[in-house]
Design a protein around this motif. Sequence first.
Motif, short mmCIF file in Angstrom:
data_model
loop_
_atom_site.label_atom_id
_atom_site.label_comp_id
_atom_site.label_asym_id
_atom_site.label_seq_id
_atom_site.Cartn_x
_atom_site.Cartn_y
_atom_site.Cartn_z
N VAL A 291 48.75 39.70 49.77
CA VAL A 291 49.03 38.69 50.79
C VAL A 291 48.87 37.32 50.16
O VAL A 291 48.14 37.15 49.17
N THR A 292 49.52 36.34 50.72
CA THR A 292 49.43 34.97 50.21
C THR A 292 48.08 34.37 50.57
O THR A 292 47.43 34.80 51.54
N PHE A 293 47.66 33.39 49.82
CA PHE A 293 46.38 32.72 50.04
C PHE A 293 46.62 31.22 50.05
O PHE A 293 47.12 30.66 49.07
N ARG A 294 46.31 30.59 51.16
CA ARG A 294 46.42 29.14 51.27
C ARG A 294 45.07 28.60 51.70
O ARG A 294 44.44 29.11 52.62
N LEU A 295 44.63 27.52 51.05
CA LEU A 295 43.29 27.01 51.33
C LEU A 295 43.27 25.50 51.57
O LEU A 295 42.83 25.03 52.60
N ILE A 317 51.15 28.89 36.71
CA ILE A 317 49.69 28.90 36.56
C ILE A 317 49.22 30.31 36.20
O ILE A 317 48.39 30.51 35.29
N ARG A 318 49.75 31.30 36.89
CA ARG A 318 49.31 32.68 36.65
C ARG A 318 49.74 33.19 35.27
O ARG A 318 48.98 33.92 34.62
N THR A 319 50.93 32.85 34.85
CA THR A 319 51.37 33.33 33.52
C THR A 319 50.52 32.70 32.42
O THR A 319 50.21 33.38 31.43
N ILE A 320 50.12 31.46 32.59
CA ILE A 320 49.24 30.83 31.60
C ILE A 320 47.88 31.52 31.60
O ILE A 320 47.32 31.84 30.55
N MET A 321 47.35 31.80 32.79
CA MET A 321 46.04 32.46 32.87
C MET A 321 46.09 33.86 32.27
O MET A 321 45.17 34.28 31.57
N LYS A 322 47.17 34.59 32.53
CA LYS A 322 47.29 35.95 31.97
C LYS A 322 47.42 35.92 30.46
O LYS A 322 46.94 36.82 29.77
N SER A 323 48.08 34.90 29.94
CA SER A 323 48.29 34.82 28.50
C SER A 323 47.06 34.29 27.78
O SER A 323 46.81 34.65 26.62
N MET A 324 46.27 33.43 28.45
CA MET A 324 45.18 32.73 27.79
C MET A 324 43.80 33.09 28.33
O MET A 324 42.85 32.35 28.12
N TYR A 325 43.67 34.23 29.01
CA TYR A 325 42.40 34.51 29.66
C TYR A 325 41.26 34.77 28.67
O TYR A 325 40.09 34.75 29.06
N LYS A 326 41.57 34.95 27.40
CA LYS A 326 40.52 35.13 26.40
C LYS A 326 40.07 33.81 25.78
O LYS A 326 39.14 33.78 24.98
N ASN A 327 40.73 32.72 26.17
CA ASN A 327 40.40 31.40 25.61
C ASN A 327 40.41 30.39 26.75
O ASN A 327 41.44 29.81 27.08
N ARG A 328 39.24 30.19 27.36
CA ARG A 328 39.18 29.34 28.56
C ARG A 328 39.54 27.88 28.26
O ARG A 328 40.14 27.21 29.11
N LYS A 329 39.18 27.38 27.08
CA LYS A 329 39.47 25.99 26.75
C LYS A 329 40.98 25.77 26.63
O LYS A 329 41.52 24.80 27.18
N GLU A 330 41.64 26.65 25.90
CA GLU A 330 43.09 26.54 25.76
C GLU A 330 43.78 26.73 27.09
O GLU A 330 44.75 26.04 27.43
N CYS A 331 43.26 27.66 27.89
CA CYS A 331 43.84 27.92 29.21
C CYS A 331 43.73 26.69 30.09
O CYS A 331 44.71 26.28 30.74
N ALA A 332 42.55 26.06 30.14
CA ALA A 332 42.36 24.86 30.96
C ALA A 332 43.26 23.73 30.49
O ALA A 332 43.86 23.01 31.30
N SER A 356 42.91 32.17 44.83
CA SER A 356 43.77 33.24 45.34
C SER A 356 43.59 34.51 44.51
O SER A 356 43.45 35.61 45.04
N ASP A 357 43.56 34.34 43.18
CA ASP A 357 43.39 35.50 42.30
C ASP A 357 41.97 36.05 42.39
O ASP A 357 41.76 37.26 42.28
N LEU A 358 40.99 35.18 42.58
CA LEU A 358 39.60 35.64 42.70
C LEU A 358 39.42 36.47 43.96
O LEU A 358 38.70 37.48 43.95
N PHE A 359 40.08 36.09 45.06
CA PHE A 359 39.90 36.77 46.34
C PHE A 359 40.99 37.81 46.64
O PHE A 359 41.07 38.31 47.76
N THR A 360 41.82 38.10 45.65
CA THR A 360 42.83 39.14 45.85
C THR A 360 42.16 40.48 46.12
O THR A 360 41.22 40.87 45.44
N LEU A 361 42.65 41.17 47.12
CA LEU A 361 42.14 42.50 47.46
C LEU A 361 43.18 43.54 47.08
O LEU A 361 44.38 43.29 47.20
N PRO A 362 42.76 44.70 46.60
CA PRO A 362 41.37 45.15 46.53
C PRO A 362 40.60 44.68 45.33
O PRO A 362 39.38 44.70 45.34
N LYS A 363 41.27 44.24 44.24
CA LYS A 363 40.57 43.83 43.03
C LYS A 363 41.01 42.44 42.64
O LYS A 363 42.17 42.06 42.82
#
Length: 778
Positions: A291-295, A317-332, A356-363
Amino acid sequence: MSRRRYHDSDDEYDHRQAKRFRRSNNEPKQIEDRLESLIFRVGEKSSSSLETNLEKLAGVLQADIPNYKQKILDTLYNSVTLLPFKVSIYSTLIGLLNAKNYKSGEEFVNMAVANLEQDLMKGQFEPALIKVRLLADMVNAHVISSTPIMIMFSSFVGVTKEPDIPQARSDWFVYAVLSALPWVGRQLFKEKGEDLANLMSSIDSYIKRRKKPYLSSLYTWKEKIYPPQEDYLDCLWQQIKDLKSNGWKERYLHRPYRAFDDILVNAFDHTFPIVTIPHHDDDVIYPLPKVTFRLIKQEAESETVHCVERYIMEESIRTIMKSMYKNRKECASRLLSLPSRSRLSLYDTIIETIFSDLFTLPKSVFPELFTSSLLIELCKSEPTVVPKVLAEATGILYDRVDIMNVTCVHRFASWFSYHLSNFQYKWSWNDWEDCLNQESSPKRRFVSEVLEKCVRLAYFDRIVEIITEPLVQLLPPEPSPKCKFERSDAESTDPAVNLAQQLFTAFKAKKSPEEVIEVLESAKTSLFADDEDEYAKTAAEVLVQCVLSIGQKSISHATSGITKFKTVFKAIIKGGDEQIICLNSMFSVWERNIQILELLLDKMLRLEIIEPSSVINWLLSRDMLGSFQRFFVWNIVHHCLRKCSKRLRIAKRQLQDVKEKFSACSNSEDTTDEERSKLSNAVDNLSDEVYNAYQKQKEVFLILFQRFIIILNDHLYRREQDQSSPWLSFALEKLKEVMHMYYEEVFSYKETLEQLLFTSETDSRILRVFTDFCSLRD
């Protein structure tokens, strides 16, 4: 397009240097490494324009294609796969190569199509989406003609007409088409307008007939809010309709191929055969719906809810996070360098997408630690803007805690406490004092959990100093052990006390585990008159109490004691009843320090002193009902479930490895009969191990759901009139959480659960959770 020589020595992508390199060093490996580096880094920060760098890189690659064609094509393909947020850059680069070398363009297209078919065959749907988007975008770069893309899209949508397939299958194929249209829709509209209209009509028909009984179980908010929570496919469909209404023009994507229209338009474009779509297989696990998440309320909210730019920004945003999730500095850094060419605020959208990704259900989409560290890095990188946006988002989340899904509340508390620990626990704590007005409210429970986690991450007195005085009452008791037995020389008539003194004496004398077992066996006769039942219960409790008492100085002392007397524990704690007594005894000692309790439980599970099934039975017993709504209970539940799943995965992997070795040896003439026999026995042993691990996992899940039903039925019986109590809502959401987080495992036991537990006689509210869960894959 300018053809001037390149003289900027500050450019990170100095293609003159690449030419000098080739002249000065002819070793193929070094040349290949340099080419790979140039391809991967194109589009990075540079003093020259992207178009200039692309033109020069295309020239370098074109000169090297005769000798390194396969390496160049493989690197281009891998670059798109690993860095999908650069898809338009690589589409342009491939287009420039195709304009000069038609054969190379054809080989790349064939490679991409073959890999797409392979991904679909293996059920690797995330990489498949990247390939679909790449193929679509190459239409804009005149590498591929619009005809095969239109045929591929039509075949994807045709999946919706297949009989007897789960909706999740047809959803994914429709999503694959819709997600590519922002990149290629304009070109298809120009060249295949009628076919595109027919495609849109077919999708519209499918969207209208979709069933969504699962939606409520995926909502972050339990009540209606604005903007509303929508099914992900419904929302994307509305965004694509918005794109269509604007003449298929979007205002966000950077399309570098437009700068090379005079070159690309004269290139020969390619076609490819119809993409082979594998038949449905029940073993294939399709992506679950979302489901979508708006805040955060943004300007012109009513106009941007369904604007396609929102989808493109979130996807970037999501493609960058998926590609760079092992390097938080580069990702930011990459996130903050995204363009803001739409009506949406970049900072608001980044924070909203991360939550949105943090609160995605079920995981959650990403590990919570990555999400937390990324938000910290964003705050440090843009200290004047991001902290304000994050504070606003946190305030909104707190205001909605009462209507937030319990699983999301748990994640919120974990993230926020960790975030505070990196910023000296500074927060406007007085704003949260309103939680004190209601006993047992979700807000009060949330603040209490945050404070408990902060104490874990710091220390008790530190948190007392930081928070406001009214909130001190929500702090847990000061962490300290509470041992039932202490060393004493005084005589007692209580057998348990006498046994404890004997054990303390043995520990002080540094007796071996075998000697301690002898002390216990002797006490069975002298203190319990050979009463087996009484001895078993008392010995289990006293042993745990005494070992934890001598190890109370630190966690290392406690774990060392458990490890040293492992054989003693196994000799005394033999069955489920003794394990429950052991767990109750541990809880009574470390109830005030849950962190140590969790670590000791993990130690006992790893040493196989206690079983996960016993831990589940204990946590969901009537004795522990007072802690049912505390987060630590569910941390331990999930730890047990993950441990069972991990044990089964490892056993399966080991069995697969041995089977492959056995198969290779069977086909080899150099293998002796003895070696074959050993491998055959290993296969049999590991097969038994897999079966046993599967049965133990099944037992744990069955016990868990059985205990859930018993507890819920007891509550409903005692409070029949209270149909919407907070406790009942919490319990049902936790049942839902367990099913969804382990949906692969639970689905494998679906028939057993239907026959034994979730029958027609089960309360309708409990049964509804199970039926909604089953609809995720129906």
